[in-house]
Enzyme design. Structure first.
Site, PDB file in Angstrom:
ATOM      1  N   ARG A 151     -25.962  -0.099  20.346  1.00 48.16           N
ATOM      2  CA  ARG A 151     -24.847  -1.051  20.463  1.00 48.16           C
ATOM      3  C   ARG A 151     -23.829  -0.694  19.380  1.00 48.16           C
ATOM      4  NH1 ARG A 151     -27.206  -2.164  24.436  1.00 48.16           N
ATOM      5  NH2 ARG A 151     -27.879  -4.211  25.223  1.00 48.16           N
ATOM      6  N   HIS A 178     -10.430  -7.023  11.868  1.00 45.46           N
ATOM      7  CA  HIS A 178      -9.645  -7.799  10.908  1.00 45.46           C
ATOM      8  C   HIS A 178     -10.449  -8.851  10.144  1.00 45.46           C
ATOM      9  CE1 HIS A 178      -6.703  -5.835  13.420  1.00 45.46           C
ATOM     10  NE2 HIS A 178      -5.872  -5.945  12.401  1.00 45.46           N
ATOM     11  N   ILE A 225      -6.739  -3.083   1.594  1.00 45.37           N
ATOM     12  CA  ILE A 225      -8.203  -3.129   1.673  1.00 45.37           C
ATOM     13  C   ILE A 225      -8.766  -1.711   1.716  1.00 45.37           C
ATOM     14  CG2 ILE A 225      -8.274  -5.375   2.838  1.00 45.37           C
ATOM     15  CD1 ILE A 225      -9.108  -3.719   5.414  1.00 45.37           C
ATOM     16  N   ASP A 226      -7.923  -0.726   2.097  1.00 46.30           N
ATOM     17  CA  ASP A 226      -8.399   0.655   2.283  1.00 46.30           C
ATOM     18  C   ASP A 226      -8.714   1.371   0.959  1.00 46.30           C
ATOM     19  OD1 ASP A 226      -7.810   0.088   4.908  1.00 46.30           O
ATOM     20  OD2 ASP A 226      -5.875   1.116   4.869  1.00 46.30           O
ATOM     21  N   ARG A 263     -10.221  -8.297   6.602  1.00 48.60           N
ATOM     22  CA  ARG A 263      -8.951  -8.535   5.915  1.00 48.60           C
ATOM     23  C   ARG A 263      -8.655 -10.007   5.678  1.00 48.60           C
ATOM     24  NH1 ARG A 263      -4.550  -4.920   8.758  1.00 48.60           N
ATOM     25  NH2 ARG A 263      -3.485  -6.905   8.992  1.00 48.60           N
ATOM     26  N   ARG A 317     -33.021  -0.923  17.946  1.00 56.23           N
ATOM     27  CA  ARG A 317     -31.820  -0.271  18.476  1.00 56.23           C
ATOM     28  C   ARG A 317     -31.149   0.604  17.428  1.00 56.23           C
ATOM     29  NH1 ARG A 317     -29.384  -5.756  21.192  1.00 56.23           N
ATOM     30  NH2 ARG A 317     -30.048  -5.329  23.321  1.00 56.23           N
ATOM     31  N   GLY A 351       0.822  -1.204   0.000  1.00 51.53           N
ATOM     32  CA  GLY A 351       0.000   0.000   0.000  1.00 51.53           C
ATOM     33  C   GLY A 351       0.858   1.256   0.000  1.00 51.53           C
ATOM     34  N   GLY A 379       2.411   2.951   2.365  1.00 46.38           N
ATOM     35  CA  GLY A 379       3.675   2.851   3.097  1.00 46.38           C
ATOM     36  C   GLY A 379       4.710   2.083   2.287  1.00 46.38           C
ATOM     37  N   ARG A 416      -8.611   3.364   7.414  1.00 44.73           N
ATOM     38  CA  ARG A 416      -7.707   4.439   7.831  1.00 44.73           C
ATOM     39  C   ARG A 416      -8.312   5.822   7.547  1.00 44.73           C
ATOM     40  NH1 ARG A 416      -3.686   2.509  10.288  1.00 44.73           N
ATOM     41  NH2 ARG A 416      -2.645   4.501  10.500  1.00 44.73           N
TER      42      ARG A 416
HETATM   43  O1  F6P Z   1      -4.281  -0.637   6.054  1.00 38.75           O
HETATM   44  C1  F6P Z   1      -5.058  -1.764   6.259  1.00 38.75           C
HETATM   45  C2  F6P Z   1      -5.609  -1.774   7.663  1.00 38.75           C
HETATM   46  O2  F6P Z   1      -6.428  -2.922   7.795  1.00 38.75           O
HETATM   47  C3  F6P Z   1      -6.380  -0.518   8.068  1.00 38.75           C
HETATM   48  O3  F6P Z   1      -7.669  -0.473   7.530  1.00 38.75           O
HETATM   49  C4  F6P Z   1      -6.317  -0.615   9.561  1.00 38.75           C
HETATM   50  O4  F6P Z   1      -6.398   0.658  10.172  1.00 38.75           O
HETATM   51  C5  F6P Z   1      -4.967  -1.210   9.792  1.00 38.75           C
HETATM   52  O5  F6P Z   1      -4.579  -1.867   8.600  1.00 38.75           O
HETATM   53  C6  F6P Z   1      -4.912  -2.184  10.938  1.00 38.75           C
HETATM   54  O6  F6P Z   1      -3.619  -2.603  11.087  1.00 38.75           O
HETATM   55  P1  F6P Z   1      -3.153  -3.740  12.092  1.00 38.75           P
HETATM   56  O7  F6P Z   1      -3.239  -5.033  11.348  1.00 38.75           O
HETATM   57  O8  F6P Z   1      -1.750  -3.361  12.415  1.00 38.75           O
HETATM   58  O9  F6P Z   1      -4.060  -3.715  13.272  1.00 38.75           O
END
Ligand code: F6P
Length: 358
Positions: A276, A282, A138-139, A285, A174, A114, A116, A183
């Site tokens: 709630r 994750h 995924i962002d 992901r 609710r 990504g 970074g 992010r």
């Molecule tokens: O950049 C992908 C991501 O899943 C972001 O959406 C989320 O903020 C971050 O990584 C979470 O990272 P980690 O796996 O370090 O908790």
């Protein structure tokens, strides 16, 4: 030709499909392929490279994660380490990485990652490493690229989860607040919120007002709809407020999260209705990639090898207007792609009556 493949940053569904297509496309050309194990941080291990053959990538397209492993602490320019006094520091091990590449006679690197990772890739090109980038996150916030691999699966998983939470929200009358990842960009929230017909979608690009959300809740109640589904991006913030974070570990990006419980609490206070919050985390992901993600990942992976073959280095393979093309890594580094507020998707959300918090 000897190439290396690296997967860096958070994993994403589709990574394995990209690894497989890049590997097979390279092997087909008679090249040798080495996978970097667990990201650039492995430079200190005895065997940082894993020799790849057809067998190593067999049957992996449908698998989530990355067979190579990855790390969020993998920046070779800022690698965390333990000092003699026991405290932690950061050091630049990029020269060591370059030495390893030379030792293994690596001609080119396919860097899958990504923002970074592309920033790191750009800096590595300045040290003479020839790189082709593949967009993964995924962002979906990588600048210059319409779709990153992993995004489609994340939005699909989020959509399914919001669908499920909607039925329980309705039974219990609710307010349900679902926090999704992304992010500082609202792609996952906007697309999954729209697809699951959420009532309110809060994205980082639009600081939200509680008054506007309360108005939406009251409007629904007046029509006999006594529940409200609110999707909030982890990077969303109220007008004049701050993004909610969980702090930062040395050598890693700051961790976002926690806005959903704040929104749920505040809305309960203001409306008197039970609420709630759910953080999907994750879940978004992990697991098998969607058909779209498998295909785009394969296309990106194979296309990266064609770039290496043609000598198109220091470029990122991207999808723009439904066509594969490349853009220089130097253009991508340090930039982000936010949801454009004039996009038809934002407009569609407004047209169907979704409250975007403004
Ligand atoms: O950049 C992908 C991501 O899943 C972001 O959406 C989320 O903020 C971050 O990584 C979470 O990272 P980690 O796996 O370090 O908790």
């Amino acid at each position: 030709m000897r190439i290396a493949i690296n997967t860096g940053g958070g994993d994403a569904p589709g990574l394995n499909a990209a690894i497989r297509s890049a590997t097979l496309a390279a092997l087909k050309r008679g090249w040798e392929v080495f996978g970097i194990k667990n990201g650039y941080g492995s430079v200190y291990t005895e065997k940082p490279f894993m020799k790849m053959d057809e067998e190593s990538v067999r049957g992996i397209t449908l698998l989530g994660g990355t067979i190579l492993g990855t790390a969020n602490r993998g920046n070779p320019f800022e690698m965390p380490y333990k000092k003699e006094d026991g405290t932690k520091g950061l050091k630049d091990v990029s020269d060591h990485l370059v030495d390893k590449f030379n030792e293994y006679n690596i001609d080119a690197l396919v860097a899958i990652g990504g923002d970074g990772s592309m920033h790191i890739a750009h800096k590595l090109t300045q040290k003479g490493i020839k790189i082709v980038g593949v967009p993964k996150t995924i962002d979906n916030d990588l600048w210059g690229c319409d779709v990153t691999l992993g995004f489609d699966t994340a939005r699909s998983i989020a959509t399914e989860a919001i669908d499920r939470i909607t039925t329980t929200a309705e039974s219990h009358e609710r307010l349900m607040v679902v926090e999704v990842m992304g992010r500082y960009a609202g792609w996952i929230a906007l697309y999954s919120g729209l697809a699951s017909t959420a009532d309110v979608i809060l994205i980082p690009e639009i600081p939200f007002s509680y008054d506007s959300i309360v108005k939406k809740i009251e409007e629904r109640r007046s029509k006999g709809k006594n529940y409200t589904m609110i999707v909030v991006a982890e990077g969303a913030k109220p007008e004049g407020g701050e993004i909610v974070t969980k702090g930062k570990t040395l050598g890693q990006q700051e961790q976002l999260g926690g806005i959903a419980s704040q929104v749920a609490h505040e809305l309960s206070e203001r409306t008197g209705q039970e609420s709630r919050s759910v953080v999907l985390g994750h879940l978004q992901r992990g697991g098998s990639p969607t058909t779209y993600d498998r295909l785009i990942s394969m296309r990106y992976g194979a296309s990266a090898i064609r770039c290496v073959e043609n000598g198109d280095f220091n470029e990122l393979v991207v999808l723009q207007d439904n066509k594969l093309t490349t853009i220089p890594l130097s253009e991508v580094a340090g930039k982000m792609k936010y949801v454009p507020l004039d996009s038809d998707v934002v407009q569609t959300a407004r047209d169907v009556g979704i409250c975007l918090g403004d």
